[in-house]
Design a protein around this motif. Structure first.
Motif, PDB file in Angstrom:
ATOM      1  N   GLY A 107      -4.494   6.558  -5.814  1.00  0.00           N
ATOM      2  CA  GLY A 107      -3.927   5.818  -7.616  1.00  0.00           C
ATOM      3  C   GLY A 107      -2.525   6.082  -8.310  1.00  0.00           C
ATOM      4  O   GLY A 107      -2.027   5.249  -9.302  1.00  0.00           O
ATOM      5  N   GLU A 108      -1.846   6.406  -7.780  1.00  0.00           N
ATOM      6  CA  GLU A 108       0.051   7.750  -7.861  1.00  0.00           C
ATOM      7  C   GLU A 108       0.399   6.647  -8.186  1.00  0.00           C
ATOM      8  O   GLU A 108       1.159   6.672  -8.244  1.00  0.00           O
ATOM      9  N   MET A 109       0.781   5.819  -7.216  1.00  0.00           N
ATOM     10  CA  MET A 109       1.828   5.059  -6.443  1.00  0.00           C
ATOM     11  C   MET A 109       1.979   3.971  -7.869  1.00  0.00           C
ATOM     12  O   MET A 109       3.222   4.298  -8.811  1.00  0.00           O
ATOM     13  N   SER A 110       0.860   3.245  -8.120  1.00  0.00           N
ATOM     14  CA  SER A 110       0.920   2.228  -9.558  1.00  0.00           C
ATOM     15  C   SER A 110       1.378   3.027 -10.582  1.00  0.00           C
ATOM     16  O   SER A 110       2.566   2.695 -11.481  1.00  0.00           O
ATOM     17  N   ILE A 111       1.040   4.274 -10.895  1.00  0.00           N
ATOM     18  CA  ILE A 111       0.803   4.765 -12.368  1.00  0.00           C
ATOM     19  C   ILE A 111       2.487   5.277 -12.876  1.00  0.00           C
ATOM     20  O   ILE A 111       3.227   5.554 -13.743  1.00  0.00           O
ATOM     21  N   ARG A 152      -1.735  -2.159  -8.227  1.00  0.00           N
ATOM     22  CA  ARG A 152      -2.311  -1.591  -7.322  1.00  0.00           C
ATOM     23  C   ARG A 152      -1.564  -2.096  -5.500  1.00  0.00           C
ATOM     24  O   ARG A 152      -1.758  -3.154  -5.529  1.00  0.00           O
ATOM     25  N   SER A 153      -1.222  -0.801  -5.471  1.00  0.00           N
ATOM     26  CA  SER A 153      -0.923  -1.360  -4.054  1.00  0.00           C
ATOM     27  C   SER A 153      -2.138  -1.935  -2.661  1.00  0.00           C
ATOM     28  O   SER A 153      -1.507  -2.301  -1.641  1.00  0.00           O
ATOM     29  N   ALA A 154      -3.223  -1.431  -3.054  1.00  0.00           N
ATOM     30  CA  ALA A 154      -4.400  -1.723  -2.221  1.00  0.00           C
ATOM     31  C   ALA A 154      -5.489  -2.003  -2.885  1.00  0.00           C
ATOM     32  O   ALA A 154      -5.814  -1.382  -4.475  1.00  0.00           O
TER      33      ALA A 154
HETATM   34  P1  CMP Z   1      -2.172   2.408  -6.368  1.00  0.00           P
HETATM   35  O1  CMP Z   1      -0.837   1.848  -5.350  1.00  0.00           O
HETATM   36  O2  CMP Z   1      -2.220   2.950  -7.570  1.00  0.00           O
HETATM   37  O3  CMP Z   1      -2.991   2.197  -5.571  1.00  0.00           O
HETATM   38  C1  CMP Z   1      -3.877   2.242  -4.509  1.00  0.00           C
HETATM   39  C2  CMP Z   1      -3.578   3.560  -3.895  1.00  0.00           C
HETATM   40  O4  CMP Z   1      -3.784   3.908  -2.298  1.00  0.00           O
HETATM   41  C3  CMP Z   1      -2.228   3.844  -4.130  1.00  0.00           C
HETATM   42  O5  CMP Z   1      -1.566   4.216  -5.513  1.00  0.00           O
HETATM   43  C4  CMP Z   1      -2.106   4.986  -2.925  1.00  0.00           C
HETATM   44  O6  CMP Z   1      -2.596   5.798  -3.567  1.00  0.00           O
HETATM   45  C5  CMP Z   1      -3.107   4.693  -1.969  1.00  0.00           C
HETATM   46  N1  CMP Z   1      -2.722   4.528  -0.456  1.00  0.00           N
HETATM   47  C6  CMP Z   1      -1.826   3.373  -0.514  1.00  0.00           C
HETATM   48  N2  CMP Z   1      -1.422   2.895   0.258  1.00  0.00           N
HETATM   49  C7  CMP Z   1      -1.616   4.452   1.078  1.00  0.00           C
HETATM   50  C8  CMP Z   1      -1.688   4.815   1.938  1.00  0.00           C
HETATM   51  N3  CMP Z   1      -0.899   4.097   3.624  1.00  0.00           N
HETATM   52  N4  CMP Z   1      -1.689   6.008   2.867  1.00  0.00           N
HETATM   53  C9  CMP Z   1      -2.383   6.120   1.484  1.00  0.00           C
HETATM   54  N5  CMP Z   1      -2.706   6.545   0.834  1.00  0.00           N
HETATM   55  C10 CMP Z   1      -2.533   5.231  -0.172  1.00  0.00           C
END
Ligand code: CMP
Length: 221
Positions: free
Chosen positions: A74-78, A85-87
């Motif tokens: 969850g670090e990417m979006s924050i 959220r990317s996923a």
């Molecule tokens: P976030 O985008 O906040 O929410 C989805 C999270 O999944 C993202 O942060 C990462 O922590 C994790 N994540 C997304 N894509 C990948 C990946 N390809 N490999 C590992 N972790 C991922």
């Protein structure tokens, strides 16, 4: 909290102060933690349990990562302003999470180069894995992708038992199919073939690998 790699370089004092800002949350099996596209407000650290990170497209699913106790996500979006959220994230078993508000996480990253370095190190590893996943999806056939997934699950989540390795996580054939971009039937077929060759045994939905070398040598690179 000492056992969480992300925080392992923090001083006792920093660790104490950051942990006082954690919220603890319990989730049932198959609970959705967030959906792709949601605005990210917090970082998750797994105290116990397993989380699947995945994307969906109509009826198909692709698993991007499996996380377990000690891992964070969850670090990417924050880390991005107004990042979404990317996923999707879902628990695969009853799980307990620590969550940290974005503002708190930011503050600590600014203060601690050690925390920053850890975050980068883990991110680089994840990027490396993502490259591997792109490679495998592009160049390996379905059978080899399934074999490789079982082999890697054993390496990462396996517990050695005499001459065997037990994958303690209970994964359905569908879950394994989602990890390698194929359908359940293909996984069933390959697992059956491995059982017939006595390379693996399945009991109580858990896979035990009885011959890691034979399994590895079947992957056609
Ligand atoms: P976030 O985008 O906040 O929410 C989805 C999270 O999944 C993202 O942060 C990462 O922590 C994790 N994540 C997304 N894509 C990948 C990946 N390809 N490999 C590992 N972790 C991922």
């Amino acid at each position: 909290i000492r056992n969480i790699p992300l925080f392992q370089d923090l001083s006792d004092e920093e660790l104490l102060s950051i942990s006082s800002l954690f919220f603890e949350r319990k989730y049932k099996k198959n609970a959705i933690l967030f959906f792709e596209g949601d605005v990210g407000e917090e970082l998750f650290v797994i105290k116990s349990g397993t989380v699947k990170i995945y994307r969906i497209d109509n009826t198909k699913q692709i698993t991007l990562a499996l996380f377990r106790s000690g891992d964070f996500f969850g670090e990417m979006s924050i880390m991005q302003k107004d990042g979404t959220r990317s996923a999707n994230a879902e628990t695969l078993e009853p799980s307990v999470m620590y969550t940290l508000k974005r503002s708190t996480f930011y503050e600590y990253i600014g203060r601690s180069p050690a925390l920053c370095m850890r975050l980068l190190e883990v991110t680089m590893n994840r990027l490396r894995r993502a490259n591997e996943q792109i490679h495998d999806l592009s160049f390996l056939d379905v059978r080899s992708r399934i074999l490789k997934a079982v082999y890697q699950l054993a390496q990462e989540y396996g517990e050695p038992k005499q001459d065997s390795v037990q994958i303690t996580m209970k994964l359905t054939h569908q879950e394994i199919a989602n990890m390698v971009g194929t359908v359940r039937e293909s996984v069933t077929k390959v697992l059956q073939e491995l059982q017939d060759d006595r390379i693996i045994a399945i009991q109580n939905k858990q896979i035990r690998i009885d011959n890691m070398d034979a399994l590895r040598s079947k992957i056609a690179y």
